[in-house]
Write a protein that holds these residues in place. Structure first.
Motif, PDB file in Angstrom:
ATOM      1  N   VAL A 387       0.841  -1.200   0.000  1.00 21.37           N
ATOM      2  CA  VAL A 387       0.000   0.000   0.000  1.00 21.37           C
ATOM      3  C   VAL A 387       0.876   1.250   0.000  1.00 21.37           C
ATOM      4  CG1 VAL A 387      -1.745   1.312   1.271  1.00 21.37           C
ATOM      5  CG2 VAL A 387      -1.902  -1.180   1.176  1.00 21.37           C
ATOM      6  N   ILE A 388       1.857   1.280   0.905  1.00 21.23           N
ATOM      7  CA  ILE A 388       2.764   2.424   0.999  1.00 21.23           C
ATOM      8  C   ILE A 388       3.505   2.622  -0.320  1.00 21.23           C
ATOM      9  CG2 ILE A 388       4.837   3.309   2.143  1.00 21.23           C
ATOM     10  CD1 ILE A 388       2.463   3.474   3.949  1.00 21.23           C
ATOM     11  N   MET A 389       4.002   1.534  -0.898  1.00 17.87           N
ATOM     12  CA  MET A 389       4.717   1.617  -2.180  1.00 17.87           C
ATOM     13  C   MET A 389       3.857   2.250  -3.260  1.00 17.87           C
ATOM     14  SD  MET A 389       4.886  -0.016  -5.392  1.00 17.87           S
ATOM     15  CE  MET A 389       4.267  -1.676  -5.222  1.00 17.87           C
ATOM     16  N   SER A 390       2.571   1.948  -3.255  1.00 16.68           N
ATOM     17  CA  SER A 390       1.673   2.463  -4.297  1.00 16.68           C
ATOM     18  C   SER A 390       1.313   3.925  -4.077  1.00 16.68           C
ATOM     19  CB  SER A 390       0.394   1.621  -4.336  1.00 16.68           C
ATOM     20  OG  SER A 390      -0.398   1.837  -3.182  1.00 16.68           O
ATOM     21  N   GLU A 391       1.619   4.475  -2.875  1.00 21.41           N
ATOM     22  CA  GLU A 391       1.181   5.819  -2.537  1.00 21.41           C
ATOM     23  C   GLU A 391       2.279   6.877  -2.583  1.00 21.41           C
ATOM     24  OE1 GLU A 391      -2.410   4.913   0.648  1.00 21.41           O
ATOM     25  OE2 GLU A 391      -0.355   4.944   1.396  1.00 21.41           O
ATOM     26  N   ILE A 392       3.517   6.518  -2.278  1.00 19.44           N
ATOM     27  CA  ILE A 392       4.508   7.546  -1.942  1.00 19.44           C
ATOM     28  C   ILE A 392       5.330   8.070  -3.108  1.00 19.44           C
ATOM     29  CG2 ILE A 392       4.719   6.789   0.445  1.00 19.44           C
ATOM     30  CD1 ILE A 392       7.224   5.246  -0.301  1.00 19.44           C
ATOM     31  N   PHE A 393       5.349   7.366  -4.240  1.00 20.53           N
ATOM     32  CA  PHE A 393       6.192   7.820  -5.346  1.00 20.53           C
ATOM     33  C   PHE A 393       5.382   8.653  -6.334  1.00 20.53           C
ATOM     34  CE2 PHE A 393       8.369   3.896  -3.969  1.00 20.53           C
ATOM     35  CZ  PHE A 393       9.608   4.438  -3.668  1.00 20.53           C
ATOM     36  N   PRO A 394       5.933   9.793  -6.796  1.00 20.34           N
ATOM     37  CA  PRO A 394       5.222  10.615  -7.783  1.00 20.34           C
ATOM     38  C   PRO A 394       5.066   9.873  -9.102  1.00 20.34           C
ATOM     39  CG  PRO A 394       7.460  11.422  -7.469  1.00 20.34           C
ATOM     40  CD  PRO A 394       7.228  10.371  -6.417  1.00 20.34           C
ATOM     41  N   ILE A 395       4.068  10.253  -9.877  1.00 24.73           N
ATOM     42  CA  ILE A 395       3.703   9.511 -11.087  1.00 24.73           C
ATOM     43  C   ILE A 395       4.849   9.442 -12.091  1.00 24.73           C
ATOM     44  CG2 ILE A 395       2.738  11.531 -12.276  1.00 24.73           C
ATOM     45  CD1 ILE A 395       1.166   8.020 -12.313  1.00 24.73           C
ATOM     46  N   ASN A 396       5.719  10.460 -12.126  1.00 21.47           N
ATOM     47  CA  ASN A 396       6.818  10.439 -13.089  1.00 21.47           C
ATOM     48  C   ASN A 396       7.919   9.457 -12.686  1.00 21.47           C
ATOM     49  OD1 ASN A 396       7.536  12.107 -10.886  1.00 21.47           O
ATOM     50  ND2 ASN A 396       9.116  13.119 -12.096  1.00 21.47           N
ATOM     51  N   MET A 397       7.982   9.087 -11.396  1.00 24.25           N
ATOM     52  CA  MET A 397       9.001   8.158 -10.924  1.00 24.25           C
ATOM     53  C   MET A 397       8.425   6.802 -10.548  1.00 24.25           C
ATOM     54  SD  MET A 397      11.793   9.844 -11.167  1.00 24.25           S
ATOM     55  CE  MET A 397      12.850   8.655 -10.357  1.00 24.25           C
ATOM     56  N   LYS A 398       7.114   6.650 -10.642  1.00 28.16           N
ATOM     57  CA  LYS A 398       6.473   5.458 -10.105  1.00 28.16           C
ATOM     58  C   LYS A 398       6.916   4.183 -10.810  1.00 28.16           C
ATOM     59  CE  LYS A 398       2.510   5.937  -8.189  1.00 28.16           C
ATOM     60  NZ  LYS A 398       1.076   6.154  -7.908  1.00 28.16           N
ATOM     61  N   GLY A 399       7.129   4.231 -12.110  1.00 31.00           N
ATOM     62  CA  GLY A 399       7.544   3.038 -12.838  1.00 31.00           C
ATOM     63  C   GLY A 399       8.903   2.538 -12.389  1.00 31.00           C
TER      64      GLY A 399
END
Length: 472
Positions: A387-399
């Motif tokens: 859950v935390i992993m899916s929340e904390i990274f901005p969309i440009n860095m999420k991949g």
């Protein structure tokens, strides 16, 4: 921690925390429930793959005349495939979308299950297992990301935790069904949820945040409206998504090295740290070899396995209920403390056995310890790191970030599952003292490095965690 996060959020004037409705009751639309159920069909596949090797071992070894070493290759190659899947999962989800990535992963899982079901030789079996593992590696990243991106903030924790709940269902039901059917039929049953997800994906909307990132503004609005319900006013949420996405577009396409820049340090430490501690706390060592563990402790392996399965599902369900009530941090710390206590009890049980003390009670102490570990892990440590992993990274860095975090999880899983039997033979007491120490350290790590994300939009969380990423 909350005060510190609010100070960080103040560094991002374009992303104002939306606190006035943080306690509002949010209802789930039919489209949101359908999309979640379709996506967690992949989580169920994940669980069936983990649970498959235990009930099928004797049948496969007999029918295909496999040695113990050959069957060990079959069991472990799943994790190798998952590592490869984790490496490509982030970029794949960025390029073809969250829905497309789930469909892509399920094709590999479906082919893998069919190869296993109809295999005549060991290499067919291993190839099928590796294909299922590849699909698992991709699914383990994209499913929690997709659910987090489509759910409103009041429901995001509970909905994302359903990913872990379905993994538990997959493992437990595969153990149960495997008692009554042969290994080929069990493999074909494992392919059913793959088909369910492939059929259901065309009826689910794409992630609005992914659509906004890829300049599909009208599609983003339509998807968000469908997910929230046609009568809901989505203007404020839509504006926040589009504003934050446009802000991030001012920066160049990130590279792997950009992930290690200072502005992403808090997110990276929290995400990678939680995944590493989750795995090195011993969960896969205990889960993969639970029958032999109970036997070594002097307790019935079959009874212990049934008790373990009976504990996992209700405790995971309790975690789903509590996720958006208590918050992530308290649940994580309680969960980690419970796993610490469980491992300590198992270590003491083996110590008493080695010293020939309390021989009548030490097997029950081992049972209590394993059940306490499993129940506590299911309550929080199993689901919340994802859950935390899916929340904390901005969309440009999420991949990139998601691939790294998922890779750390699967490499840790392989290390623990591969070395567990050797370490158990080295010192059954010592390895559980080590696991207990790691779990105890996890409590301190969560208190120091993990933010509370309950009741905040993804944009608020990411702006607070990565304040410099919103500045030129």
């Amino acid at each position: 921690m909350g005060k510190h996060s609010d100070q960080n959020a103040a560094l991002c004037p374009l992303i104002e925390p939306n606190n006035h409705d943080s306690h509002a009751v949010s209802t789930a639309s039919f489209a949101l429930i359908l999309s979640t159920l379709v996506s967690v069909s992949g989580s169920y596949v994940f669980g069936t793959a983990i649970g498959y090797s235990s009930p099928s071992q004797s049948g496969i070894m007999t029918d295909l005349a496999l040695t113990v070493a050959e069957y060990s290759v079959f069991g472990s190659i799943l994790t190798i495939g998952a590592i490869v899947g984790a490496i490509v999962s982030g970029k794949l989800a960025d390029y073809i979308g969250r829905r497309g990535t789930m469909g892509f992963a399920e094709i590999f899982c479906l082919l893998g299950w069919l190869l296993i079901a109809f295999s005549k030789t060991a290499w067919w079996l291993d190839l099928g297992r590796m294909l299922v593992g590849f699909g698992m590696g991709v699914i383990s990243y994209v499913v929690p990301i997709f659910i987090a991106e489509i759910t409103p903030k009041q429901l995001r924790g509970a909905f994302t935790t359903v990913h872990q709940l379905m993994i538990c269902f997959g493992v437990s039901l595969t153990w149960l069904i495997g008692v009554f059917v042969n290994w080929r039929t069990l493999a074909l049953i494992g392919a059913i949820p793959c088909l369910i997800q492939l059929v259901g994906l065309p009826f689910t909307p794409e992630s609005p945040r992914w659509l906004a990132k890829n300049d599909q503004g009208l599609a983003c609005e339509a998807a968000l409206q469908r997910l929230r319900g046609q009568s809901k006013d989505i203007s404020a949420e839509l504006f926040e998504i589009q504003e934050y996405t446009e802000l991030l577009k001012q920066f160049r396409e990130p590279s792997v090295l950009d992930l290690f820049r200072r502005q992403y340090a808090r997110s990276l430490i929290a995400g990678v740290g939680l995944m590493a501690l989750q795995q090195f706390g011993g969960v896969n060592g205990i889960g993969f070899y639970v029958k032999s563990l109970f036997t070594l402790a002097g307790f019935s392996g079959n009874i212990g396995s049934i008790a373990l399965a009976a504990v996992q599902i209700p405790m995971t369900a309790l975690g789903v209920v509590l996720m958006d009530v208590s918050g992530r941090r308290p649940l994580l710390m309680i969960s980690a403390a419970g796993t610490c206590l469980g491992c300590l009890c198992v270590a003491l049980s083996f110590l008493f056995k080695d010293l020939q003390l309390w021989q009548s009670g030490s097997p029950m102490l081992a049972l209590f310890g394993v059940l306490a570990f499993s129940g506590s892990f299911s309550l929080g440590m199993g689901a919340i790191p994802w859950v935390i992993m899916s929340e904390i990274f901005p969309i440009n860095m999420k991949g990139l970030a998601g691939s790294l975090v998922t890779l750390v999880s699967w490499v840790g899983s392989w290390i623990v599952s591969y070395s567990f039997n050797f370490l158990l033979n080295w010192s059954s007491t010592g390895i559980f003292f080590i696991f207990s120490t790691v779990c105890g350290f996890t409590v301190l790590f969560v208190a120091k490095f993990v933010p509370e994300t309950k009741g905040r939009t993804l944009e608020e969380i990411q702006a607070a965690m990565n304040p410099l990423s919103t500045k030129n």
